[in-house]
Write an enzyme that holds these catalytic residues in place. Structure first.
Site, PDB file in Angstrom:
ATOM      1  CE  LYS A  10      -4.007  -2.134   2.272  1.00 16.13           C
ATOM      2  NZ  LYS A  10      -5.097  -1.895   3.245  1.00 16.13           N
ATOM      3  CE1 TYR A  50      -9.433  -2.910  -0.141  1.00 15.20           C
ATOM      4  CE2 TYR A  50      -8.551  -0.919  -1.140  1.00 15.20           C
ATOM      5  CZ  TYR A  50      -8.376  -2.077  -0.404  1.00 15.20           C
ATOM      6  OH  TYR A  50      -7.127  -2.407   0.076  1.00 15.20           O
ATOM      7  CG  PHE A  58     -13.620   1.219   6.623  1.00 19.81           C
ATOM      8  CD1 PHE A  58     -13.106   0.645   5.471  1.00 19.81           C
ATOM      9  CD2 PHE A  58     -14.351   0.421   7.491  1.00 19.81           C
ATOM     10  CE1 PHE A  58     -13.306  -0.698   5.187  1.00 19.81           C
ATOM     11  CE2 PHE A  58     -14.570  -0.931   7.216  1.00 19.81           C
ATOM     12  CZ  PHE A  58     -14.046  -1.486   6.054  1.00 19.81           C
ATOM     13  CB  THR A  92      -7.452  -5.875   9.503  1.00 21.16           C
ATOM     14  OG1 THR A  92      -7.918  -7.061   8.856  1.00 21.16           O
ATOM     15  CG2 THR A  92      -7.753  -4.678   8.627  1.00 21.16           C
ATOM     16  CG  ASN A 113      -3.816  -2.428   6.623  1.00 25.60           C
ATOM     17  OD1 ASN A 113      -3.676  -1.960   5.500  1.00 25.60           O
ATOM     18  ND2 ASN A 113      -4.781  -3.269   6.925  1.00 25.60           N
ATOM     19  CG  HIS A 116      -5.431  -5.958  -0.257  1.00 23.60           C
ATOM     20  ND1 HIS A 116      -6.622  -5.954   0.427  1.00 23.60           N
ATOM     21  CD2 HIS A 116      -5.641  -6.710  -1.369  1.00 23.60           C
ATOM     22  CE1 HIS A 116      -7.521  -6.657  -0.248  1.00 23.60           C
ATOM     23  NE2 HIS A 116      -6.950  -7.123  -1.345  1.00 23.60           N
ATOM     24  CD  GLU A 127      -8.864  -8.634  -3.752  1.00 24.75           C
ATOM     25  OE1 GLU A 127      -9.618  -8.187  -2.866  1.00 24.75           O
ATOM     26  OE2 GLU A 127      -7.701  -9.046  -3.506  1.00 24.75           O
TER      27      GLU A 127
HETATM   28  P1  CMP Z   1      -7.478  -4.564   3.316  1.00 25.27           P
HETATM   29  O1  CMP Z   1      -6.920  -5.926   3.526  1.00 25.27           O
HETATM   30  O2  CMP Z   1      -6.874  -3.756   2.240  1.00 25.27           O
HETATM   31  O3  CMP Z   1      -9.035  -4.696   3.037  1.00 25.27           O
HETATM   32  C1  CMP Z   1      -9.939  -3.665   3.339  1.00 25.27           C
HETATM   33  C2  CMP Z   1      -9.285  -2.569   4.113  1.00 25.27           C
HETATM   34  O4  CMP Z   1     -10.171  -1.724   4.782  1.00 25.27           O
HETATM   35  C3  CMP Z   1      -8.442  -3.169   5.215  1.00 25.27           C
HETATM   36  O5  CMP Z   1      -7.313  -3.760   4.670  1.00 25.27           O
HETATM   37  C4  CMP Z   1      -8.195  -1.965   6.091  1.00 25.27           C
HETATM   38  O6  CMP Z   1      -7.077  -1.212   5.685  1.00 25.27           O
HETATM   39  C5  CMP Z   1      -9.465  -1.172   5.864  1.00 25.27           C
HETATM   40  N1  CMP Z   1     -10.302  -1.242   7.040  1.00 25.27           N
HETATM   41  C6  CMP Z   1     -10.918  -2.299   7.550  1.00 25.27           C
HETATM   42  N2  CMP Z   1     -11.609  -1.973   8.656  1.00 25.27           N
HETATM   43  C7  CMP Z   1     -11.405  -0.663   8.836  1.00 25.27           C
HETATM   44  C8  CMP Z   1     -11.847   0.262   9.806  1.00 25.27           C
HETATM   45  N3  CMP Z   1     -12.643  -0.109  10.824  1.00 25.27           N
HETATM   46  N4  CMP Z   1     -11.437   1.533   9.687  1.00 25.27           N
HETATM   47  C9  CMP Z   1     -10.631   1.901   8.648  1.00 25.27           C
HETATM   48  N5  CMP Z   1     -10.197   1.056   7.690  1.00 25.27           N
HETATM   49  C10 CMP Z   1     -10.575  -0.199   7.807  1.00 25.27           C
END
Ligand code: CMP
Length: 133
Positions: A10, A50, A58, A92, A113, A116, A127
């Protein structure tokens, strides 16, 4: 069973200059990298990628963040690649991720984070098709 999954480094991890360390870990874990490219998603593309989360609170923050800078997209292959990659990424929320996982090491927040990964064989298919044809 050999399977494929989609991995993304990311924008936060690209800015932190840890692409190399993340790819090293992927190779050390035994994944085959079948495809790899750096792309800058438009906001529209991030929203499409997404779209399963479009009702979530979010969603806007996530898609703005994911289109804020380049990402590195990889097509990974290996035994149980989907589960294996999710284990290497960790939970996550980096604060809840186990020590030694990529999110614990390089993640900053639940949104920023670092990496992905696809969460099922169904989403892996969608994807992968999104980025590699
Ligand atoms: P990812 O694996 O990219 O898939 C969806 C993303 O949404 C996840 O990683 C997080 O970065 C984001 N995400 C999930 N839950 C939350 C949350 N409660 N607040 C903000 N971002 C979120």
């Amino acid at each position: 069973m050999s399977e494929k999954t989609l991995a993304i480094i990311k924008p936060d991890a690209v800015k932190k200059r840890v692409i190399g360390r993340i790819i090293q870990r992927i190779e050390d874990e035994g994944f085959n990298i079948l495809g790899l490219k750096m792309v800058k998603l438009s906001l529209e593309e991030a929203k499409q990628f997404y779209s399963v989360h479009k009702e979530k609170p979010f969603f806007n923050g996530l898609t703005e963040f994911m289109s804020s800078g380049p990402v590195v997209v990889m097509l990974l292959e290996g035994e149980n690649a989907i589960k294996h990659w999710r284990e290497v990424m960790g939970a996550t929320n980096p604060a809840e991720a186990r020590p030694g996982t990529l999110r614990r090491e390089f993640g900053f927040s639940i949104e920023r984070n670092a990496v992905h990964g696809s969460d099922s064989s169904q989403t892996a298919q969608t994807e992968i098709k999104f980025f590699f044809n």
